[in-house]
Structure formats: structure tokens, C-alpha cells
Design a protein around this motif. Structure first.
Motif, mmCIF file in Angstrom:
data_model
loop_
_atom_site.group_PDB
_atom_site.id
_atom_site.type_symbol
_atom_site.label_atom_id
_atom_site.label_comp_id
_atom_site.label_asym_id
_atom_site.label_seq_id
_atom_site.Cartn_x
_atom_site.Cartn_y
_atom_site.Cartn_z
ATOM 1 N N HIS A 128 -1.491 -13.829 65.384
ATOM 2 C CA HIS A 128 -0.098 -14.277 65.337
ATOM 3 C C HIS A 128 0.902 -13.246 65.853
ATOM 4 N N ARG A 129 0.459 -12.024 66.099
ATOM 5 C CA ARG A 129 1.353 -10.998 66.636
ATOM 6 C C ARG A 129 1.251 -10.880 68.158
ATOM 7 N N SER B 145 2.347 -15.330 68.683
ATOM 8 C CA SER B 145 3.739 -15.202 68.256
ATOM 9 C C SER B 145 4.577 -16.377 68.753
ATOM 10 N N GLY C 235 6.966 -10.801 74.521
ATOM 11 C CA GLY C 235 5.855 -10.280 73.741
ATOM 12 C C GLY C 235 4.622 -9.964 74.542
ATOM 13 N N TRP D 91 3.646 -19.307 66.571
ATOM 14 C CA TRP D 91 4.247 -19.119 65.249
ATOM 15 C C TRP D 91 5.715 -19.564 65.268
#
Length: 354
Positions: free
Chosen positions: A52-53, A58, A211, A61
Motif C-alpha cells: 500500500h505504500r 498508494s 509516488g 488506497w
């Protein structure tokens, strides 16, 4: 229904499915005993986003939050090393999610894949097997496994159709990563056949967006170019040299579009066939460089080092199956690049890989 009751129901529904012998590999990839009607997911159910990072995780999410999912769970690599089977089993047993998207993976560009094939094969195989096995043991109802367009043969007919899988040799610069992702597809299909669970797979094209990994060694072509051109603008450089000839053609999908496609597939698609996710349009690497130069404000010259490898000549996805499910992208490349450059400049000091 509680997690324990759901697990019991799913398992009892598949207890009668015994072993079968399939001699035709094509039949093995397409045979399906799943009885499931896709529909709107329960916004209150536990939803685990593995990775999820990361770039994909991300974005997913954010989209799920915006769509009203209020019980999202994730874990950083320091919390749960997905290569550690026991740790993954404990995590999944404790949380017992109803939905899982497996977006966690070791990823990188041509240089990283070519120089560290063992890492890309071993790490990704362990991550996938551990998460999918633990999800099966926990009775997870719906799993979406995310792979990559590199699963298709190097010289497969363009645009790349889903049925081109396993019909030829892979691109050698990232074959280890591709084999791992193919194994993930096969595991999802095997779970469908053996346990009757409505798990699915999706294969995104080249991704970019907020990201992303902008490191010099580990990034893909688009973020690597953004970093290079932005640095040239900042330094006042008048010349840039890129790898290869610039002639290969690539398709690029904004990660926010992938996030919407993931939820759309979970709510509208069920089948053993992996689904291509892309725009259906491509550009040459030279054209991409010109657009990035414009987005960053670079006005110097661009040269090409033809001693460096180009990789696969073209990778354009046939997205007919996805379009038939009612989904299409909304972020065009020009605006997507502009937004990504703005994000990179705002997070230059915190961007991964710096």
C-alpha cells in the motif's frame, strides 16, 4: 457474516471439488469451476492492499478511500516482510480480510532487472506464494493479483492479447521478473480450479504517476527521464543523453487510472483469463522524451546512446477485454506527465530512491 463463518462457507462450497487430470495446457489455463456473480463490494469489509505504500498500492488506497471503503489495512515491509511465510500467515490469520489486492512486488527498470535477475525472481515468487497461500488459508473471498505486460513474449503479435501468454520467448532483460509474474497468474488460476474461489489477475502496462521510484538505478524509463530532464533544467545543462535508439514504442498508463480499473474489475469481472490494463495507445521513447522535455521546460539537445539495449521493440496492450467490461482511462499522457513532474518537484527531497 463473520470472517470464520465466511471461511467455513467458502471451504464447504469447494470440498466436493476433487482432483482432476488435464492433459491440454490450454484447457488448464481456461477451465473454470467458479460460480460467482460480480457486484458492488462491501465498503465496510476488511480490505487488504498488499504494497500500500508503493506506486500502485498508494493510488489504489486513495481510490478505495474515496469510494467509501472504511476498513482498509496495509503493512509496511518493516511490519510484515512478505518474503517471510510465517509472518504473512500470522498477519492474514489475524486480520482475515474479505478482499485482497496483491500490488506488492520488487520492481525496477531494464538495468535493475538485467543485473539482479535472482532478486527479481526469488523475491517476487516468495511474496506471491506467501500472500496467496495465506489468503487461501484465511478464506479470502476475492483476490486481485497484479502482474505486468512483460509476461508476454518479446516478439508476440501487437497489440498484445491475453492469449499470447506462453506462446514464445520472453524479453531476456527482464525474463526473471516475467516468470515470477506468470507463476502468480498460474497460482490464481489453480486456486480457481481447485477451490472454486473467484480470484482474478490483471496485467497493467507501463505505469507512472505520483509516488513513483525516481532513483537513478532502479527506476523505469519514464520517471528516470523526468529526473534526468528536471536535473538538466535545474543545472542549466544544454545536452542530455538517453539510453538506446529511442525507437521502441511503449504504452503508458497513469496509476490513478489503474486504481479505478482494479476496483472496476473486482466489481464487474470474474474469469480465469488475466486482463490487460492499458490505454490501447503507444508512443516511441523519442516521443516520450520530447513530451517530458516540454513538461519540464528543458530546451537543450537530446542525444541517444545506441550502445545501450532497447529492450522489446514494442509493447502495446490489446485492451478489448477490459473495454468490454465498461472501463476506459481518463488521464491523457500530456496532462499526466505535467502532473507527475509537478509532484516530483514538490517531493524531490522525499521521493523514493533519492
Amino acid at each position: 457474516m463473520s470472517a470464520d463463518q465466511r471461511t467455513t462457507t467458502l471451504r464447504s462450497a469447494t470440498d466436493s471439488i476433487g482432483p482432476r487430470t488435464i492433459s491440454d495446457p490450454t484447457d488448464a489455463r481456461t477451465h473454470d469451476d467458479v460460480h460467482y456473480t460480480p457486484g458492488e463490494l462491501d465498503r465496510s469489509a476488511t480490505f487488504y492492499v498488499a504494497g500500500h505504500r508503493g506506486l500502485v498500492g498508494s493510488a489504489l488506497w486513495r481510490h478505495l478511500k474515496n469510494q467509501g471503503f472504511d476498513h482498509l489495512i496495509g503493512a509496511t515491509s518493516s511490519d510484515v516482510d512478505l518474503r517471510d511465510r510465517a509472518a504473512v500467515e500470522r498477519f492474514m490469520s489475524e486480520h482475515r480480510p474479505r478482499y485482497v489486492v496483491l500490488a506488492a512486488a520488487r520492481v525496477g527498470g531494464i538495468a535493475a532487472n538485467n543485473s539482479r535477475p535472482v532478486d527479481f525472481l526469488s523475491d517476487n515468487l516468495r511474496i506471491q506464494v506467501n500472500v496467496l497461500d495465506a489468503a487461501l488459508a484465511a478464506g479470502v473471498e476475492r483476490v486481485l493479483f497484479l502482474g505486468s505486460s512483460c509476461i508476454y513474449p518479446k516478439l508476440a503479435e501487437q497489440p498484445l492479447r491475453e492469449d499470447s501468454l506462453l506462446t514464445g520467448y520472453l524479453e531476456p532483460t527482464n525474463d526473471a521478473y516475467a516468470i515470477a509474474k506468470i507463476a502468480g497468474i498460474m497460482q490464481v488460476q489453480a486456486v480457481r480450479r481447485q477451490y472454486g474461489l473467484p480470484w482474478i489477475s490483471a496485467m497493467p502496462t507501463n505505469l507512472y504517476g505520483p509516488g513513483d521510484n525516481f532513483s537513478p538505478e532502479g527506476s523505469h524509463v519514464l520517471p528516470a527521464m523526468i529526473r534526468r530532464y528536471d536535473h538538466a533544467v535545474e543545472a542549466g545543462a544544454t545536452s542530455i543523453t538517453n539510453w538506446g535508439s529511442g525507437s521502441p514504442k511503449r504504452e503508458f498508463l497513469h496509476v490513478d487510472d489503474l486504481a479505478t480499473a482494479c476496483l472496476h474489475l473486482l466489481e464487474h469481472y470474474d474469469g480465469p483469463q488475466q486482463v490487460n490494463v492499458g490505454t490501447g495507445e503507444d508512443v516511441t521513447i523519442r516521443e516520450l522524451a520530447d513530451r517530458i522535455a516540454e513538461a519540464t521546460g528543458y530546451e537543450g539537445e537530446t542525444h541517444w546512446d545506441t550502445r545501450k539495449p532497447d529492450g522489446t521493440p514494442r509493447k502495446l496492450m490489446d485492451v478489448s477485454l477490459l473495454r468490454a467490461q465498461g472501463w476506459s482511462p481518463t488521464v491523457d499522457l500530456t496532462s499526466g506527465l505535467r502532473d507527475t513532474v509537478a509532484w516530483y518537484r514538490a517531493h524531490r527531497e522525499q521521493a523514493r530512491g533519492l
